[in-house]
Design an enzyme around this catalytic site. Sequence first.
Site, PDB file in Angstrom:
ATOM      1  N   GLU A 196     100.235  75.278  52.078  1.00  6.96           N
ATOM      2  CA  GLU A 196     101.535  75.906  51.790  1.00  6.96           C
ATOM      3  C   GLU A 196     101.443  76.728  50.510  1.00  6.96           C
ATOM      4  OE1 GLU A 196     104.006  76.280  53.733  1.00  6.96           O
ATOM      5  OE2 GLU A 196     103.748  74.697  55.224  1.00  6.96           O
TER       6      GLU A 196
ATOM      7  N   TYR B  70     101.035  75.100  66.916  1.00  6.95           N
ATOM      8  CA  TYR B  70     101.481  74.543  65.639  1.00  6.95           C
ATOM      9  C   TYR B  70     102.935  74.075  65.750  1.00  6.95           C
ATOM     10  CZ  TYR B  70     102.686  74.217  60.698  1.00  6.95           C
ATOM     11  OH  TYR B  70     103.126  73.770  59.480  1.00  6.95           O
TER      12      TYR B  70
ATOM     13  N   TRP C 275     102.467  82.890  57.397  1.00  2.00           N
ATOM     14  CA  TRP C 275     101.879  81.601  57.751  1.00  2.00           C
ATOM     15  C   TRP C 275     100.748  81.766  58.762  1.00  2.00           C
ATOM     16  CZ3 TRP C 275     100.841  77.266  55.800  1.00  2.00           C
ATOM     17  CH2 TRP C 275     100.539  76.149  56.568  1.00  2.00           C
TER      18      TRP C 275
END
Length: 190
Positions: free
Chosen positions: A41, A19, A49
Amino acid sequence: MCEKKRCSWAGDIPIYIDYHDNEWGRPVHDDNKLFEMLILEGMQAGLNWITVLKKREAFREAFDGFDPDKVARYGEEKIQELLANEGIIRNRLKVNAAVTNAKAFLEVQEKYGSFDKFIWSYVDYTPVKNHWKKMEEIPATTPISDQISKDLKKMGFKFVGSTIIYAFMQATGMVNDHVTDCFVYQEEIE
């Protein structure tokens, strides 16, 4: 062989490294991808995350590839199906917000021609390249994320507080917050 220097948050977890190296901080101009990142998000609020990243494929499948047209039409039956899906984050407020945000997203597209045109106007269509030496220097919000958050809320978006919006800006490359000694920072990202 010389190991690439990365932002410290990428650590040694393969999904984070991928990522970091291939997405975070790289400009996104595709409306469906922007919608995906806005929803993800928001889903992350209060969580790590990595939790979202690990569930990303399940999210894509459950949310029809993050097609805002389809998500905007979700009714109670589909919402119940999503809340029963163990592959995603099953928070009613967040799932409902995804549907609400899809509707607002379509309104933005209608008014501005694309969400991309609208959102990138806040940074004059050019990524803001910051010059942080350490991760601790990176802010959680900025005056721009404050303004975007305020504007999106006025348009009816949910789960778009300034911290979520700044993370969205980082994720979609509106800001380049890679630290200065990170190999991605060294690349010219356009």
